[in-house]
Write a protein that holds these residues in place. Structure first.
Motif, PDB file in Angstrom:
ATOM      1  N   GLY A  55       0.861  -1.179   0.000  1.00  0.00           N
ATOM      2  CA  GLY A  55       0.000   0.000   0.000  1.00  0.00           C
ATOM      3  C   GLY A  55       0.895   1.227   0.000  1.00  0.00           C
ATOM      4  O   GLY A  55       1.767   1.355  -0.844  1.00  0.00           O
ATOM      5  N   ARG A  56       0.714   2.095   1.010  1.00  0.00           N
ATOM      6  CA  ARG A  56       1.592   3.258   1.111  1.00  0.00           C
ATOM      7  C   ARG A  56       2.505   3.178   2.330  1.00  0.00           C
ATOM      8  O   ARG A  56       3.025   4.173   2.801  1.00  0.00           O
ATOM      9  CB  ARG A  56       0.763   4.550   1.132  1.00  0.00           C
ATOM     10  N   ARG A  57       2.676   1.950   2.812  1.00  0.00           N
ATOM     11  CA  ARG A  57       3.564   1.738   3.966  1.00  0.00           C
ATOM     12  C   ARG A  57       4.890   1.138   3.490  1.00  0.00           C
ATOM     13  O   ARG A  57       4.908   0.287   2.591  1.00  0.00           O
ATOM     14  CB  ARG A  57       2.922   0.765   4.966  1.00  0.00           C
ATOM     15  N   ILE A  58       5.962   1.577   4.083  1.00  0.00           N
ATOM     16  CA  ILE A  58       7.292   1.096   3.717  1.00  0.00           C
ATOM     17  C   ILE A  58       7.432  -0.401   4.011  1.00  0.00           C
ATOM     18  O   ILE A  58       7.072  -0.862   5.102  1.00  0.00           O
ATOM     19  CB  ILE A  58       8.360   1.897   4.489  1.00  0.00           C
ATOM     20  N   ALA A  59       7.904  -1.141   2.986  1.00  0.00           N
ATOM     21  CA  ALA A  59       8.220  -2.556   3.191  1.00  0.00           C
ATOM     22  C   ALA A  59       9.719  -2.625   3.469  1.00  0.00           C
ATOM     23  O   ALA A  59      10.531  -2.830   2.561  1.00  0.00           O
ATOM     24  CB  ALA A  59       7.826  -3.379   1.970  1.00  0.00           C
ATOM     25  N   GLY A  60      10.131  -2.419   4.691  1.00  0.00           N
ATOM     26  CA  GLY A  60      11.539  -2.236   5.055  1.00  0.00           C
ATOM     27  C   GLY A  60      12.388  -3.474   4.829  1.00  0.00           C
ATOM     28  O   GLY A  60      13.535  -3.384   4.384  1.00  0.00           O
ATOM     29  N   ARG A  61      11.830  -4.650   5.145  1.00  0.00           N
ATOM     30  CA  ARG A  61      12.602  -5.875   4.996  1.00  0.00           C
ATOM     31  C   ARG A  61      12.910  -6.115   3.509  1.00  0.00           C
ATOM     32  O   ARG A  61      14.031  -6.435   3.121  1.00  0.00           O
ATOM     33  CB  ARG A  61      11.820  -7.055   5.567  1.00  0.00           C
ATOM     34  N   GLN A  62      11.870  -5.868   2.650  1.00  0.00           N
ATOM     35  CA  GLN A  62      12.064  -6.039   1.206  1.00  0.00           C
ATOM     36  C   GLN A  62      13.068  -4.996   0.678  1.00  0.00           C
ATOM     37  O   GLN A  62      13.882  -5.310  -0.197  1.00  0.00           O
ATOM     38  CB  GLN A  62      10.733  -5.882   0.467  1.00  0.00           C
ATOM     39  N   ALA A  63      13.004  -3.789   1.220  1.00  0.00           N
ATOM     40  CA  ALA A  63      13.946  -2.750   0.784  1.00  0.00           C
ATOM     41  C   ALA A  63      15.377  -3.161   1.123  1.00  0.00           C
ATOM     42  O   ALA A  63      16.305  -2.971   0.328  1.00  0.00           O
ATOM     43  CB  ALA A  63      13.604  -1.414   1.443  1.00  0.00           C
ATOM     44  N   ALA A  64      15.552  -3.755   2.294  1.00  0.00           N
ATOM     45  CA  ALA A  64      16.886  -4.216   2.690  1.00  0.00           C
ATOM     46  C   ALA A  64      17.366  -5.320   1.760  1.00  0.00           C
ATOM     47  O   ALA A  64      18.545  -5.369   1.386  1.00  0.00           O
ATOM     48  CB  ALA A  64      16.859  -4.702   4.137  1.00  0.00           C
ATOM     49  N   GLU A  65      16.425  -6.196   1.358  1.00  0.00           N
ATOM     50  CA  GLU A  65      16.805  -7.263   0.430  1.00  0.00           C
ATOM     51  C   GLU A  65      17.290  -6.701  -0.901  1.00  0.00           C
ATOM     52  O   GLU A  65      18.255  -7.188  -1.476  1.00  0.00           O
ATOM     53  CB  GLU A  65      15.597  -8.179   0.158  1.00  0.00           C
ATOM     54  N   VAL A  66      16.591  -5.648  -1.382  1.00  0.00           N
ATOM     55  CA  VAL A  66      16.964  -5.064  -2.676  1.00  0.00           C
ATOM     56  C   VAL A  66      18.283  -4.295  -2.554  1.00  0.00           C
ATOM     57  O   VAL A  66      19.248  -4.574  -3.270  1.00  0.00           O
ATOM     58  CB  VAL A  66      15.858  -4.124  -3.207  1.00  0.00           C
ATOM     59  N   LEU A  67      18.330  -3.341  -1.630  1.00  0.00           N
ATOM     60  CA  LEU A  67      19.489  -2.441  -1.574  1.00  0.00           C
ATOM     61  C   LEU A  67      20.736  -3.112  -1.018  1.00  0.00           C
ATOM     62  O   LEU A  67      21.849  -2.809  -1.445  1.00  0.00           O
ATOM     63  CB  LEU A  67      19.140  -1.188  -0.757  1.00  0.00           C
ATOM     64  N   CYS A  68      20.561  -4.010  -0.049  1.00  0.00           N
ATOM     65  CA  CYS A  68      21.733  -4.624   0.569  1.00  0.00           C
ATOM     66  C   CYS A  68      21.977  -6.056   0.075  1.00  0.00           C
ATOM     67  O   CYS A  68      22.966  -6.684   0.439  1.00  0.00           O
ATOM     68  CB  CYS A  68      21.586  -4.625   2.094  1.00  0.00           C
ATOM     69  N   GLY A  69      21.055  -6.574  -0.761  1.00  0.00           N
ATOM     70  CA  GLY A  69      21.228  -7.918  -1.282  1.00  0.00           C
ATOM     71  C   GLY A  69      21.341  -7.945  -2.800  1.00  0.00           C
ATOM     72  O   GLY A  69      22.389  -8.244  -3.364  1.00  0.00           O
ATOM     73  N   ALA A  70      20.245  -7.580  -3.477  1.00  0.00           N
ATOM     74  CA  ALA A  70      20.214  -7.660  -4.944  1.00  0.00           C
ATOM     75  C   ALA A  70      21.217  -6.709  -5.590  1.00  0.00           C
ATOM     76  O   ALA A  70      21.914  -7.087  -6.536  1.00  0.00           O
ATOM     77  CB  ALA A  70      18.801  -7.367  -5.445  1.00  0.00           C
ATOM     78  N   VAL A  71      21.303  -5.475  -5.077  1.00  0.00           N
ATOM     79  CA  VAL A  71      22.209  -4.500  -5.703  1.00  0.00           C
ATOM     80  C   VAL A  71      23.672  -4.944  -5.586  1.00  0.00           C
ATOM     81  O   VAL A  71      24.383  -5.009  -6.598  1.00  0.00           O
ATOM     82  CB  VAL A  71      21.972  -3.074  -5.142  1.00  0.00           C
ATOM     83  N   PRO A  72      24.168  -5.302  -4.384  1.00  0.00           N
ATOM     84  CA  PRO A  72      25.560  -5.779  -4.321  1.00  0.00           C
ATOM     85  C   PRO A  72      25.809  -7.016  -5.190  1.00  0.00           C
ATOM     86  O   PRO A  72      26.875  -7.136  -5.802  1.00  0.00           O
ATOM     87  CB  PRO A  72      25.754  -6.112  -2.834  1.00  0.00           C
ATOM     88  N   ALA A  73      24.804  -7.891  -5.300  1.00  0.00           N
ATOM     89  CA  ALA A  73      24.982  -9.081  -6.143  1.00  0.00           C
ATOM     90  C   ALA A  73      25.144  -8.680  -7.607  1.00  0.00           C
ATOM     91  O   ALA A  73      25.998  -9.219  -8.319  1.00  0.00           O
ATOM     92  CB  ALA A  73      23.789 -10.031  -5.978  1.00  0.00           C
ATOM     93  N   LEU A  74      24.327  -7.714  -8.060  1.00  0.00           N
ATOM     94  CA  LEU A  74      24.441  -7.236  -9.445  1.00  0.00           C
ATOM     95  C   LEU A  74      25.786  -6.574  -9.678  1.00  0.00           C
ATOM     96  O   LEU A  74      26.411  -6.754 -10.726  1.00  0.00           O
ATOM     97  CB  LEU A  74      23.325  -6.229  -9.748  1.00  0.00           C
ATOM     98  N   VAL A  75      26.240  -5.804  -8.704  1.00  0.00           N
ATOM     99  CA  VAL A  75      27.535  -5.127  -8.834  1.00  0.00           C
ATOM    100  C   VAL A  75      28.639  -6.173  -8.987  1.00  0.00           C
ATOM    101  O   VAL A  75      29.504  -6.068  -9.861  1.00  0.00           O
ATOM    102  CB  VAL A  75      27.796  -4.213  -7.614  1.00  0.00           C
ATOM    103  N   THR A  76      28.600  -7.204  -8.166  1.00  0.00           N
ATOM    104  CA  THR A  76      29.625  -8.247  -8.227  1.00  0.00           C
ATOM    105  C   THR A  76      29.599  -8.977  -9.575  1.00  0.00           C
ATOM    106  O   THR A  76      30.637  -9.276 -10.149  1.00  0.00           O
ATOM    107  CB  THR A  76      29.395  -9.271  -7.087  1.00  0.00           C
TER     108      THR A  76
END
Ligand code: ADP
Ligand code: MG
Length: 567
Positions: free
Chosen positions: A138-159
């Motif tokens: 909805g309009r509430r922050i999904a913090g756990r998912q955000a952490a997965e993207v920014l601290c998980g998916a992004v570093p994996a793509l960079v590597t």
């Protein structure tokens, strides 16, 4: 600087809060191997996704110097990295959530290899710019998912995509060498007096009108006719043979469906370099070559079209011609005059997209309609003057009128997709069968009058003087409340070019247009700034979606602004 762990904790703390709380993320984060910069945070889950950058130091990225020390190699390397990243990002949402939750995006590269603000490689670092849809329910922050993207998916793509060691070195080297070869081929055109070069073996046809990849199965590879064959040298591919399209006036003739327009379109695309496997990666064209066509309905502002169009009914002047709704012939005349003003060195014209009464006027029509009743001087009577007076060559697809044999220097016939040099036959026919036309064009092309644009006729402000730009695709852009139709500006190949042109119009208006500066000078000044400082000079903060364009296309966009006025 805040660390990755702190960002992780912060995202967990934001979980469940209102979406606006994401704004606090703006800033730089020290990940172990790179820096993550969150430059712009979206206002809600459905808005344009947030803009981020990663900066990977060369100590980690490890790209050897020979891959980026030459500017054209650095662009090719950056292009390769964007393609890797683009391929590695999922195109559809995997995680749950509203709007663009969790989607990672980067500009979509075409078949062309272009300088894009999305990636830059220097001696210090590799920088990549992309977007992330910050996740929400909805309009509430999904913090756990955000952490997965920014601290998980992004570093994996960079590597996976921004380290030399993780990439296929042979494929990367070939990509860069291919682009450097194309640059070398293009740089030899003028010394050989050529407008374009089409290598033997090139694949010109595309899969479809909406799929720019090479035609797969029945494609007939290009073969040059003996008399037009030239051999050019490349630093990597060595000697390359192919057809040289000479300066002057070149006709491409042949029966319908024999590949005339396909050859011309490959020449149009040859102002850009292409990736290996494109089929056109050794097709190169004079960088000042411009496709011009008829474009009825366009607006024209103060263009001197008098070389082509004399006084109009009701005595309307054509030396400073303006209209909100041009006809086929006047639009094509204005398109030609405008591209000359903007510095074109060659015109590419296809009968398929030309106004017949602009291209030809045969003996019988001359007999029926007296010269003083016909304002149009057809292109056939100006094309030679254009070359002799201004050195502007023309490559013209013309299957419908042999009258052009009289003015052509070279005639290429496409026969079952194979080009033949038929210049001698066409000359003999022209000598044998006279058109008996009156030449209407006079000795010279006519004068070109530089225009000065009224700076305030370009108004990018909307509401409280904010700038509203929208480049939806390659066919339209928005400046303030005005939409500009670019569908007839056919050499634009990526939406990022349109996006960059939108920024460049505002930039030109702000810094380089005055009540005394000719349009061509203002455009040249913008292009000089870009050459010196990069596309980033156009925007206040780093954008990832700007793509290289020519001054010719910037001029084309300005010329199509309906509010445009001249001094
Ligand atoms: P023209 O302009 O002479 O009428 P086009 O250039 O439009 O012809 O080509 C007609 C069709 O043939 C198009 O579908 C095009 O993709 C295809 N074509 C063009 N060149 C080749 C080629 N070298 N090999 C196979 N198909 C081709
Ligand atoms: Mg055609």
């Amino acid at each position: 600087m805040t660390t990755q762990e702190t960002l992780y904790d912060q995202l967990y703390r934001l979980d469940g809060q209102g979406y606006g709380a994401y704004k606090s993320l703006k800033g730089e984060y020290d990940f172990e191997d790179f820096t993550l910069c969150i430059d712009h945070v979206q206002g809600d889950p459905f808005a344009a996704p947030s803009r981020v950058r990663v900066v990977v130091p060369q100590a980690v990225a490890g790209f050897p110097q020979n891959l980026w020390e030459q500017p054209c190699r650095a662009i090719a390397l950056a292009d390769y990295l964007i393609r890797q990243f683009y391929r590695a990002t999922p195109k559809h949402q995997r995680t749950s959530g509203s709007g663009k939750s969790g989607l990672i995006g980067i500009v979509r590269p075409s078949q062309a290899v272009l300088d894009r603000s999305a990636a830059r490689v220097t001696a210090e670092a590799v920088e990549l710019r992309f977007t992330v849809g910050l996740p929400a329910f909805g309009r509430r922050i999904a913090g756990r998912q955000a952490a997965e993207v920014l601290c998980g998916a992004v570093p994996a793509l960079v590597t996976r995509t921004l380290r030399y060691k993780a990439l296929d070195a042979a494929s990367l080297g070939h990509h860069i060498d291919t682009v450097e070869d194309a640059e070398a081929l293009r740089s030899q055109l003028s010394t050989h007096n050529l407008v374009a070069f089409v290598a033997d073996g090139a694949i010109l046809p595309r899969r479809s009108g909406i799929d720019e990849r090479p035609l797969e199965h029945q494609a007939v590879p290009f073969t040059s006719p003996d008399s037009l064959r030239v051999t050019l040298a490349c630093p990597h591919a060595g000697k390359v043979t192919g057809m040289g399209v000479p300066q002057g006036i070149t006709l491409i003739v042949g029966g319908g469906y024999h590949g005339k327009s396909t050859l011309l379109r490959a020449i149009e695309a040859g102002v850009y370099n292409h990736m290996p496997g494109d089929g056109r990666h050794q097709v190169v064209t004079d960088p000042g070559a411009v496709k011009v066509r008829a474009e009825d309905g366009r607006s024209i502002a103060g263009v001197d079209i008098s070389p082509f169009i004399g006084s109009l009914p009701q005595g309307k002047s054509t030396q400073q011609f303006s209209t909100p709704n041009a006809s086929g012939s006047t639009s094509q005349a204005a398109n030609i005059i405008e591209v000359i003003e903007a510095g074109a060195t060659a015109l590419l014209v296809d009968e398929d997209t030309s106004a017949t009464n602009f291209m030809i006027r045969d003996r019988r029509m001359q007999a029926l309609i007296a010269k003083d009743r016909e304002p149009i001087t057809p292109f056939i009577d100006k094309v030679q003057q254009l070359y002799t007076d201004y050195g502007i060559s023309t490559v013209l697809v013309m299957g419908g009128s042999g009258d052009y044999f009289d003015v052509a220097d070279t005639v290429i016939a496409m026969d079952d997709f194979v080009p033949q040099d038929v210049t001698e036959q066409a000359r003999a026919i022209a000598a044998d069968i006279k058109t008996e036309r009156d030449r209407e064009g006079g000795q010279s092309f006519g004068t070109l009058t530089p225009r000065i644009i009224q700076p305030n006729s370009i108004d990018p402000s909307k509401g409280h003087h904010s700038v509203k730009l929208r480049a939806r695709d390659v066919d339209q852009l928005q400046i303030g409340t005005e939409a500009i139709d670019l569908s007839a500006v056919e050499q634009l190949v990526e939406s990022g070019q349109v996006r960059a042109i939108a920024e460049a119009i505002v930039y030109a208006q702000r810094y380089h247009m005055t009540a005394t500066t000719p349009l061509a000078e203002a455009i040249a000044a913008v292009m000089t700034d870009i050459a010196q400082y990069g596309l980033d000079c156009l925007t206040e903060w780093p954008m990832g979606d700007l793509v290289y364009f020519r001054g010719l296309e910037l001029a084309a966009a300005i010329n199509r602004l309906r509010t445009l006025g001249t001094v």
